[in-house]
Design a protein around this motif. Structure first.
Motif, mmCIF file in Angstrom:
data_model
loop_
_atom_site.group_PDB
_atom_site.id
_atom_site.type_symbol
_atom_site.label_atom_id
_atom_site.label_comp_id
_atom_site.label_asym_id
_atom_site.label_seq_id
_atom_site.Cartn_x
_atom_site.Cartn_y
_atom_site.Cartn_z
ATOM 1 N N ASP A 147 0.826 -1.209 0.000
ATOM 2 C CA ASP A 147 0.000 0.000 0.000
ATOM 3 C C ASP A 147 0.863 1.262 0.000
ATOM 4 N N GLY A 148 2.170 1.120 -0.214
ATOM 5 C CA GLY A 148 3.081 2.260 -0.253
ATOM 6 C C GLY A 148 3.375 2.858 1.112
ATOM 7 N N ARG A 149 3.065 2.126 2.187
ATOM 8 C CA ARG A 149 3.206 2.653 3.545
ATOM 9 C C ARG A 149 4.358 1.993 4.305
ATOM 10 N N PHE A 150 4.873 2.744 5.294
ATOM 11 C CA PHE A 150 5.828 2.178 6.237
ATOM 12 C C PHE A 150 5.682 2.900 7.567
ATOM 13 N N LYS A 151 5.600 2.095 8.651
ATOM 14 C CA LYS A 151 5.474 2.681 9.982
ATOM 15 C C LYS A 151 6.218 1.892 11.046
ATOM 16 N N ASN A 152 6.868 0.814 10.661
ATOM 17 C CA ASN A 152 7.481 -0.096 11.635
ATOM 18 C C ASN A 152 8.952 0.218 11.891
ATOM 19 N N TRP A 153 9.238 1.429 12.290
ATOM 20 C CA TRP A 153 10.615 1.803 12.608
ATOM 21 C C TRP A 153 11.034 1.084 13.877
ATOM 22 N N ALA A 154 12.188 0.431 13.843
ATOM 23 C CA ALA A 154 12.710 -0.289 15.012
ATOM 24 C C ALA A 154 13.435 0.700 15.916
ATOM 25 N N ILE A 155 12.723 1.251 16.861
ATOM 26 C CA ILE A 155 13.319 2.208 17.795
ATOM 27 C C ILE A 155 13.204 1.627 19.200
ATOM 28 N N ASP A 156 14.303 1.629 19.915
ATOM 29 C CA ASP A 156 14.345 1.035 21.262
ATOM 30 C C ASP A 156 13.983 2.063 22.316
ATOM 31 N N SER A 157 12.731 2.463 22.334
ATOM 32 C CA SER A 157 12.300 3.433 23.331
ATOM 33 C C SER A 157 10.799 3.311 23.545
ATOM 34 N N ALA A 158 10.396 3.260 24.781
ATOM 35 C CA ALA A 158 8.972 3.230 25.108
ATOM 36 C C ALA A 158 8.341 4.593 24.874
ATOM 37 N N ASN A 159 9.174 5.600 24.679
ATOM 38 C CA ASN A 159 8.683 6.968 24.488
ATOM 39 C C ASN A 159 8.619 7.383 23.023
ATOM 40 N N GLY A 160 8.867 6.484 22.102
ATOM 41 C CA GLY A 160 8.841 6.836 20.680
ATOM 42 C C GLY A 160 10.066 7.637 20.283
ATOM 43 N N PHE A 161 9.910 8.487 19.296
ATOM 44 C CA PHE A 161 11.022 9.271 18.774
ATOM 45 C C PHE A 161 11.246 10.525 19.604
ATOM 46 N N PRO A 162 12.492 10.805 19.969
ATOM 47 C CA PRO A 162 12.765 12.040 20.700
ATOM 48 C C PRO A 162 12.626 13.260 19.791
ATOM 49 N N ALA A 163 12.446 14.422 20.398
ATOM 50 C CA ALA A 163 12.395 15.665 19.631
ATOM 51 C C ALA A 163 13.728 15.861 18.908
ATOM 52 N N GLY A 164 13.682 16.520 17.765
ATOM 53 C CA GLY A 164 14.901 16.800 17.023
ATOM 54 C C GLY A 164 14.656 16.849 15.533
ATOM 55 N N VAL A 165 15.737 17.053 14.792
ATOM 56 C CA VAL A 165 15.683 17.159 13.334
ATOM 57 C C VAL A 165 16.032 15.795 12.728
ATOM 58 N N TYR A 166 15.184 15.335 11.833
ATOM 59 C CA TYR A 166 15.318 14.040 11.164
ATOM 60 C C TYR A 166 15.373 14.250 9.656
ATOM 61 N N THR A 167 15.998 13.290 8.958
ATOM 62 C CA THR A 167 15.956 13.276 7.501
ATOM 63 C C THR A 167 15.480 11.908 7.052
ATOM 64 N N LEU A 168 14.442 11.920 6.238
ATOM 65 C CA LEU A 168 13.891 10.689 5.676
ATOM 66 C C LEU A 168 14.271 10.657 4.199
ATOM 67 N N ARG A 169 15.097 9.665 3.844
ATOM 68 C CA ARG A 169 15.528 9.517 2.448
ATOM 69 C C ARG A 169 14.705 8.421 1.782
ATOM 70 N N PHE A 170 14.108 8.770 0.668
ATOM 71 C CA PHE A 170 13.354 7.835 -0.160
ATOM 72 C C PHE A 170 14.252 7.454 -1.336
ATOM 73 N N HIS A 171 14.653 6.199 -1.407
ATOM 74 C CA HIS A 171 15.517 5.711 -2.490
ATOM 75 C C HIS A 171 14.606 5.335 -3.664
ATOM 76 N N CYS A 172 14.209 6.330 -4.435
ATOM 77 C CA CYS A 172 13.142 6.137 -5.422
ATOM 78 C C CYS A 172 13.618 5.734 -6.815
ATOM 79 N N LYS A 173 14.907 5.882 -7.117
ATOM 80 C CA LYS A 173 15.365 5.595 -8.479
ATOM 81 C C LYS A 173 15.046 4.175 -8.945
ATOM 82 N N PRO A 174 15.351 3.120 -8.154
ATOM 83 C CA PRO A 174 15.033 1.768 -8.648
ATOM 84 C C PRO A 174 13.549 1.592 -8.977
#
Length: 110
Positions: free
Chosen positions: A39-66
């Motif tokens: 379905d073009g979705r992804f949500k299963n990030w393997a993060i070792d924290s009961a609190n989810g993602f900490p505040a901060g700046v993130y970069t999400l790279r989509f490897h779309c060429k293939p």
């Protein structure tokens, strides 16, 4: 608590983009990987924290060429980087990407 998901849609076909590899770079420089489902979705990030993602700046790279080469025969973009900021206790963040062989757009989804 912060959670994160993404969705990739192929605007040329009007369909989800399956099999796009993703790399999420965290504020500390470490990286997580994933791949969009049928379905073009992804949500299963393997993060070792009961609190989810900490505040901060993130970069999400989509490897779309293939994907774009396989489906459309050409790709102007080898990858697309979307950099965004998560706030403390910001809730759920959704980063959709709309792609075609020669264009893309994104926004904060829900």
């Amino acid at each position: 608590m912060n959670t994160l998901s993404s969705h990739v849609l192929d605007t040329t076909l009007g369909k989800p983009a399956q099999g796009i590899e993703l790399t999420l770079t965290l504020p500390d420089g470490s990286a997580l990987t994933g791949e969009t489902d049928s379905d073009g979705r992804f949500k299963n990030w393997a993060i070792d924290s009961a609190n989810g993602f900490p505040a901060g700046v993130y970069t999400l790279r989509f490897h779309c060429k293939p994907y774009l080469i396989e489906v459309h025969g050409s790709s102007f973009y080898p990858h697309i980087d979307i950099t965004f900021e998560l706030n403390e206790n910001g809730g759920h963040y959704h980063v959709p990407l709309l792609i075609s062989p020669f264009g893309f757009s994104s926004y904060r989804g829900s």
